[in-house]
Design a protein around this motif. Structure first.
Motif, PDB file in Angstrom:
ATOM      1  N   GLY A 176       0.816  -1.208   0.000  1.00 36.20           N
ATOM      2  CA  GLY A 176       0.000   0.000   0.000  1.00 36.20           C
ATOM      3  C   GLY A 176       0.848   1.254   0.000  1.00 36.20           C
ATOM      4  O   GLY A 176       0.540   2.231  -0.711  1.00 36.20           O
ATOM      5  N   MET A 177       1.918   1.239   0.770  1.00 33.89           N
ATOM      6  CA  MET A 177       2.814   2.396   0.816  1.00 33.89           C
ATOM      7  C   MET A 177       3.473   2.618  -0.546  1.00 33.89           C
ATOM      8  O   MET A 177       3.544   3.757  -1.042  1.00 33.89           O
ATOM      9  N   LEU A 178       3.951   1.536  -1.172  1.00 37.30           N
ATOM     10  CA  LEU A 178       4.593   1.657  -2.478  1.00 37.30           C
ATOM     11  C   LEU A 178       3.605   2.124  -3.541  1.00 37.30           C
ATOM     12  O   LEU A 178       3.943   2.952  -4.404  1.00 37.30           O
ATOM     13  N   LEU A 179       2.381   1.606  -3.494  1.00 35.47           N
ATOM     14  CA  LEU A 179       1.374   1.997  -4.469  1.00 35.47           C
ATOM     15  C   LEU A 179       1.004   3.468  -4.311  1.00 35.47           C
ATOM     16  O   LEU A 179       0.899   4.201  -5.312  1.00 35.47           O
ATOM     17  N   ARG A 180       0.802   3.920  -3.069  1.00 32.62           N
ATOM     18  CA  ARG A 180       0.474   5.329  -2.860  1.00 32.62           C
ATOM     19  C   ARG A 180       1.618   6.230  -3.299  1.00 32.62           C
ATOM     20  O   ARG A 180       1.396   7.307  -3.871  1.00 32.62           O
ATOM     21  N   ALA A 181       2.859   5.794  -3.043  1.00 27.84           N
ATOM     22  CA  ALA A 181       4.019   6.586  -3.475  1.00 27.84           C
ATOM     23  C   ALA A 181       4.041   6.717  -4.990  1.00 27.84           C
ATOM     24  O   ALA A 181       4.287   7.806  -5.542  1.00 27.84           O
ATOM     25  N   ASP A 182       3.766   5.609  -5.688  1.00 19.97           N
ATOM     26  CA  ASP A 182       3.785   5.629  -7.150  1.00 19.97           C
ATOM     27  C   ASP A 182       2.655   6.486  -7.706  1.00 19.97           C
ATOM     28  O   ASP A 182       2.870   7.310  -8.611  1.00 19.97           O
ATOM     29  N   LEU A 183       1.450   6.324  -7.176  1.00 18.19           N
ATOM     30  CA  LEU A 183       0.312   7.094  -7.664  1.00 18.19           C
ATOM     31  C   LEU A 183       0.464   8.575  -7.370  1.00 18.19           C
ATOM     32  O   LEU A 183       0.122   9.428  -8.202  1.00 18.19           O
ATOM     33  N   TRP A 184       0.987   8.884  -6.190  1.00 18.31           N
ATOM     34  CA  TRP A 184       1.186  10.296  -5.843  1.00 18.31           C
ATOM     35  C   TRP A 184       2.200  10.934  -6.795  1.00 18.31           C
ATOM     36  O   TRP A 184       1.979  12.030  -7.307  1.00 18.31           O
ATOM     37  N   SER A 185       3.306  10.251  -7.041  1.00 15.07           N
ATOM     38  CA  SER A 185       4.340  10.794  -7.919  1.00 15.07           C
ATOM     39  C   SER A 185       3.832  10.974  -9.347  1.00 15.07           C
ATOM     40  O   SER A 185       4.177  11.951 -10.026  1.00 15.07           O
TER      41      SER A 185
END
Length: 380
Positions: A176-185
């Protein structure tokens, strides 16, 4: 959730009442008054009430599943799903009908196609500003109710070691953390419409919002599969309370300061999951201040919380329009008191007229999640 015949855990009532109160206050400033100053920082941070609901659901549902799997009778998916659907669908269908049949109830906002709500997929790519948008969290919970028991039974059938479950929880949080980081970027940072994409792709997303649910599941796993560790932890309920409040306080500060920032988006939700998990642990601990905390009205709000969550926006939309025609704007003290009272009243009516009869049917025809009926010996 405790049965009617067991000692009531007042701390869980307090947390559920707190969750629905936070959500109602937040939605008031968001959809009624359009003024952050109405309830100060409490209203601004009130969206976290949904995260507290998630953590509570993760524990309560996880505990039902893991406890049933430990019995000789075992868990029945048919019984589990029947009990869940009888608990959630009648209220949801009644309110959904109001949204489709009564434009004033939905504040004349656009709705998604009906099948999206009926299939509980309305949260996927949900555009902000649609009618019944707050049902996104119900979609995630229904998806969770569908998947968790099936996954738990598969793991039990394959005799996977308990370490696999803990690995899965860790992977969900890290993923979840990696996915949110990718989507935010990719969609939020530096985008003039970043807030829109934050809600559509991150805030409403099932995969991005599992942190609190798995925090509750982790507590249930501890309780049912690691009784020694659970006993040790629940001896320190007040320490868990202090630690949970400290973590939540820090998380609130960062969310209030920069809610849509990269670091807060990536790390803030796991922090809320940890903090709320510690509060639930405290509420379940012996000789804890939170466990025995009895706040007048909290038990009733907890009981009606699902119904209040479903109805409060529609009730507030109708009530605020009526009050505005009589010269009382949503920022006035009279309007605030009346609309909050109507929000509770609307939820209570739905609870009494719809939820309660179906709960009685559930207890009559599907009294437990167990695969085989368990009969108590009759004393003669």
């Amino acid at each position: 959730m405790t049965s009617p015949h067991s000692a009531r855990i007042y701390g869980l009532d307090t947390l559920r009442a707190l969750a629905v109160t936070l959500v109602v206050l937040h939605h008031y400033i968001l959809f009624v008054s359009n003024d952050d100053a109405t309830f100060g920082w409490v209203g601004r941070i009130g969206w976290t009430g949904v995260d507290l609901f998630f953590a509570l659901s993760g524990y309560l549902i996880g505990n039902q599943i893991f406890a049933a799997l430990r019995t000789d009778a075992g868990l029945s998916l048919k019984h589990f799903y029947a009990r869940r659907l009888l608990r959630t669908l009648p209220n949801f269908w009644v309110v959904l009908a109001l949204y489709f049949l009564w434009p004033a109830w939905r504040e004349h906002a656009e709705l998604l196609p009906l099948w999206r709500y009926l299939s509980f997929t309305q949260n996927i790519g949900l555009p902000p500003g649609t009618g019944f948008s707050h049902s996104w969290s119900l979609a995630i919970e229904e998806q969770f109710y569908l998947l968790l028991p099936a996954l738990a039974m598969i793991a039990a059938a394959l005799r996977w070691r308990i370490g696999v479950a803990w690995l899965a929880i860790a992977l969900v949080v890290a993923g979840g953390m990696l996915l949110r980081a990718d989507l935010w970027s990719a969609h939020v940072g530096g985008n003039k419409y970043g807030t829109y994409f934050y809600y559509k792709l991150i805030y409403y997303s099932s995969l991005c919002r599992l942190d609190e649910l798995v925090a509750g599941v982790a507590l249930a796993l501890l309780k049912n599969r690691h009784p020694g560790a659970w006993a040790a932890l629940t001896r320190h309920g007040n320490a868990a309370l202090v630690a949970g409040l400290a973590i939540i306080g820090v998380a609130f500060w960062f969310f209030l300061d920069k809610r849509y920032g990269f670091a807060v988006t990536v790390f803030g939700l796991p922090a809320l999951g940890l903090g709320f998990g510690l509060l639930i642990l405290s509420a379940l601990s012996q000789r804890s201040l939170l466990r025995d905390l009895r706040i007048p009205g909290a038990a009733s709000l907890a009981l009606w919380s699902y119904a209040i969550y479903l109805t409060h926006r529609g009730v507030s939309a109708l009530g605020s329009a009526w009050l505005a025609d009589r010269g009382y704007g949503p920022e006035t003290a009279l309007a605030i008191v009346v609309l909050l009272a109507l929000s509770v009243l609307g939820g209570w009516l739905l609870y009494v007229l719809v939820e309660t009869p179906f709960i009685r049917l559930r207890e009559r025809y599907v009294p437990s999640n167990l695969a085989k009926p368990v009969f108590s010996p009759v004393l003669r």
